[in-house]
Design an enzyme around this catalytic site. Structure first.
Site, PDB file in Angstrom:
ATOM      1  N   HIS A 125       0.961  -1.052  -0.078  1.00 56.78           N
ATOM      2  CA  HIS A 125       0.032  -0.069  -0.222  1.00 56.78           C
ATOM      3  C   HIS A 125       0.867   1.229   0.098  1.00 56.78           C
ATOM      4  O   HIS A 125       1.835   1.118   0.713  1.00 56.78           O
ATOM      5  CB  HIS A 125      -0.846  -0.042   1.293  1.00 56.78           C
ATOM      6  CG  HIS A 125      -1.973   0.972   1.600  1.00 56.78           C
ATOM      7  ND1 HIS A 125      -1.526   2.185   1.837  1.00 56.78           N
ATOM      8  CD2 HIS A 125      -3.215   0.887   1.371  1.00 56.78           C
ATOM      9  CE1 HIS A 125      -2.732   2.923   1.742  1.00 56.78           C
ATOM     10  NE2 HIS A 125      -3.786   2.167   1.567  1.00 56.78           N
ATOM     11  N   ASP A 202       3.357  -4.583   7.821  1.00 55.62           N
ATOM     12  CA  ASP A 202       2.283  -3.593   7.843  1.00 55.62           C
ATOM     13  C   ASP A 202       0.913  -4.624   8.122  1.00 55.62           C
ATOM     14  O   ASP A 202       0.755  -5.359   7.280  1.00 55.62           O
ATOM     15  CB  ASP A 202       2.018  -2.741   6.447  1.00 55.62           C
ATOM     16  CG  ASP A 202       0.794  -2.225   6.340  1.00 55.62           C
ATOM     17  OD1 ASP A 202      -0.267  -2.673   6.981  1.00 55.62           O
ATOM     18  OD2 ASP A 202       0.549  -1.544   5.406  1.00 55.62           O
ATOM     19  N   GLN A 205      -4.181  -5.244   6.868  1.00 58.62           N
ATOM     20  CA  GLN A 205      -5.288  -6.264   6.395  1.00 58.62           C
ATOM     21  C   GLN A 205      -5.097  -7.566   7.197  1.00 58.62           C
ATOM     22  O   GLN A 205      -5.712  -8.553   6.603  1.00 58.62           O
ATOM     23  CB  GLN A 205      -4.913  -6.338   5.048  1.00 58.62           C
ATOM     24  CG  GLN A 205      -5.102  -4.930   3.937  1.00 58.62           C
ATOM     25  CD  GLN A 205      -6.473  -4.475   4.105  1.00 58.62           C
ATOM     26  OE1 GLN A 205      -7.530  -5.254   4.516  1.00 58.62           O
ATOM     27  NE2 GLN A 205      -6.992  -3.413   3.626  1.00 58.62           N
ATOM     28  N   LYS A 228     -10.203  -1.040  10.737  1.00 56.40           N
ATOM     29  CA  LYS A 228     -10.136  -2.372  10.071  1.00 56.40           C
ATOM     30  C   LYS A 228     -10.023  -3.497  10.722  1.00 56.40           C
ATOM     31  O   LYS A 228     -10.220  -4.739  10.445  1.00 56.40           O
ATOM     32  CB  LYS A 228      -9.033  -2.498   8.937  1.00 56.40           C
ATOM     33  CG  LYS A 228      -8.767  -1.268   7.859  1.00 56.40           C
ATOM     34  CD  LYS A 228      -7.610  -1.754   6.840  1.00 56.40           C
ATOM     35  CE  LYS A 228      -7.311  -0.374   6.129  1.00 56.40           C
ATOM     36  NZ  LYS A 228      -8.019   0.021   5.393  1.00 56.40           N
ATOM     37  N   CYS A 366      -4.655   2.325  -3.556  1.00 52.23           N
ATOM     38  CA  CYS A 366      -3.575   2.939  -3.146  1.00 52.23           C
ATOM     39  C   CYS A 366      -2.331   1.979  -3.418  1.00 52.23           C
ATOM     40  O   CYS A 366      -1.438   1.785  -2.315  1.00 52.23           O
ATOM     41  CB  CYS A 366      -3.447   3.435  -1.581  1.00 52.23           C
ATOM     42  SG  CYS A 366      -4.910   4.595  -1.400  1.00 52.23           S
TER      43      CYS A 366
END
Ligand code: PLP
Length: 408
Positions: A125, A202, A205, A228, A366
């Protein structure tokens, strides 16, 4: 709470799922990768905090200040427990993006030098690319991507070759927001560690698809956003290994990040306070704690199984559509399906599906370098949440098929 998985009961916990759109059509929400909806438990927790316990934290001597501080620090402990970390390794930020920027601006400025390489992947991202490019521009370092294979999995052989002595940090996503690919971050971090390379994962997700344990992953930093994970916007987390945080300079100045201020010079608080300047997003942290508590009441294995079934169902049905190209077919993926259809604009599919009550996301998500990799400018993306049912999948596929038929 005992862990269970009952899709009808779970759906009933989301007030927004009773929304109707476009002439009374029931909402089919297939955009959980962009943001997850909030269950009543989270909404109630935030309202109760504001109605009963609201005050600023850390510096008051009155009852409400003590209650609010206890709840806010309790939220930190809750996050730590979820990630398998210590509470003093948890920093509240605005979200994943700020967590990356924090590490880039503090650890990055302190350690990255000319000729160094910041290794990312081609499926990142922008939030895990641009802050590193900014550090690189300041220091003379460069940002290099690990390639992505045709099925959307990370090219492990290249990763192994690229983890060389000039790499200062490996910053890689746990799960791709476009491809759904789950990267083997534990293996990547182990390889990096063997070579003395710092690691940032990261997790934006990943956290909503099951258990994440930062010690098992073996990373130095891990980031995610509350919105999220069924929590509110405006709050997120940076986990940093204790030794790393202890050696890092502050990010922003002011508020609770100080030890002692004088015009002769200022000293800073220990982590995590050193990295939390200003009044934090209190309702956000309370909402995140409630979201974690709620999410942990769901049987994780059952959720994974349900999601795998939905993924297989949707993939099979979508593949019947003439000209369908699914981007991201790695065997190890979560419930995210990106696709394009020959001769039809992604945005037109999204618009027609919306008219039919189906909310999907269209665009570059993104992740423009990833779009370039697959030779597309945008995709339609369907993403599942805990509330997603087989009926949702059926209706979404029907909407896509109908849109394609109308547009051809
Ligand atoms: N990283 C990934 C993989 C994402 O999917 C997102 C958001 O979509 C982000 C980072 C940025 O998250 P936020 O906008 O909450 O900071």
């Amino acid at each position: 709470m005992t862990a269970t998985f009952d899709i009808a009961a779970i759906r009933a916990e989301f007030p927004i799922l009773s929304r109707r759109v476009h002439d009374g059509r029931p909402l089919v929400y297939m955009d959980s990768a962009a943001t997850t909806m909030k269950p009543r438990h989270v909404l109630d927790a935030m309202r109760s905090f504001d109605e009963q316990h609201y005050s600023n934290v850390h510096r008051g001597s009155h009852t409400l200040a003590a209650e609010a501080t206890e709840m806010f620090e309790g939220a930190r402990t809750q996050v730590a427990a979820m990630l398998g970390a210590n509470a003093d390794e948890i920093i509240f930020t605005k979200g994943t993006t700020e967590s990356v920027n924090l590490v880039a601006a503090t650890w990055g400025r302190q350690h990255v030098q000319t000729e160094d390489v910041i290794l990312v992947s081609a499926m990142e991202h922008h939030a895990n690319i641009v802050p590193w490019q900014m550090v690189a521009a300041e220091t003379g370092a460069s940002v290099r991507p690990i390639p992505v294979l045709e099925d959307g999995s990370l090219d492990d052989a290249s990763a192994r070759q690229m983890l060389t002595a000039d790499i200062r940090i490996l910053a890689v996503t746990h799960v791709s927001n476009v491809l759904g690919t789950v990267n083997n971050v534990a293996r990547l971090c182990a390889m990096a560690r063997e070579r003395g390379i710092v690691t940032f994962v990261d997790g934006a997700q990943a956290v909503q698809h099951g258990n994440v344990n930062v010690r098992d992953i073996g990373c130095d930093f891990y980031a995610f956003s509350a919105h999220k994970l069924y929590g509110p916007t405006g709050v997120g987390v940076l986990y940093g290994r204790r030794e790393m945080l202890a050696s890092m300079p502050p990010y922003q100045g002011g508020g609770a990040m100080i030890d002692r201020v004088s015009f002769a010079g200022t000293t800073y608080a220990e982590p995590p306070m050193r990295f939390e300047a200003g009044t934090p997003h209190l309702e956000g942290a309370i909402g995140l704690a409630a979201a974690i508590e709620w999410f942990r009441s769901i049987d994780c294995d059952a959720l994974r199984h349900h999601e795998a079934e939905l993924l297989a169902h949707a993939t099979e049905e979508l593949s019947r559509i003439d000209g369908m190209r699914i981007i991201g077919t790695s065997p190890n993926k979560v419930g995210i399906i990106s696709f394009v259809v020959d001769g039809v604009h992604a945005s037109d599919i999204g618009m027609i599906a919306d008219r039919m009550g189906v909310a999907m996301r269209v665009g570059h998500h993104c992740a423009q370098p990833l779009m370039d990799r697959f030779g597309v400018s945008s995709t339609v993306r369907m993403s599942f949440g805990v509330h997603t049912s087989h009926d949702d999948v059926q209706q979404s596929v029907h909407a896509v098929a109908k849109a394609v038929e109308m547009l051809r």
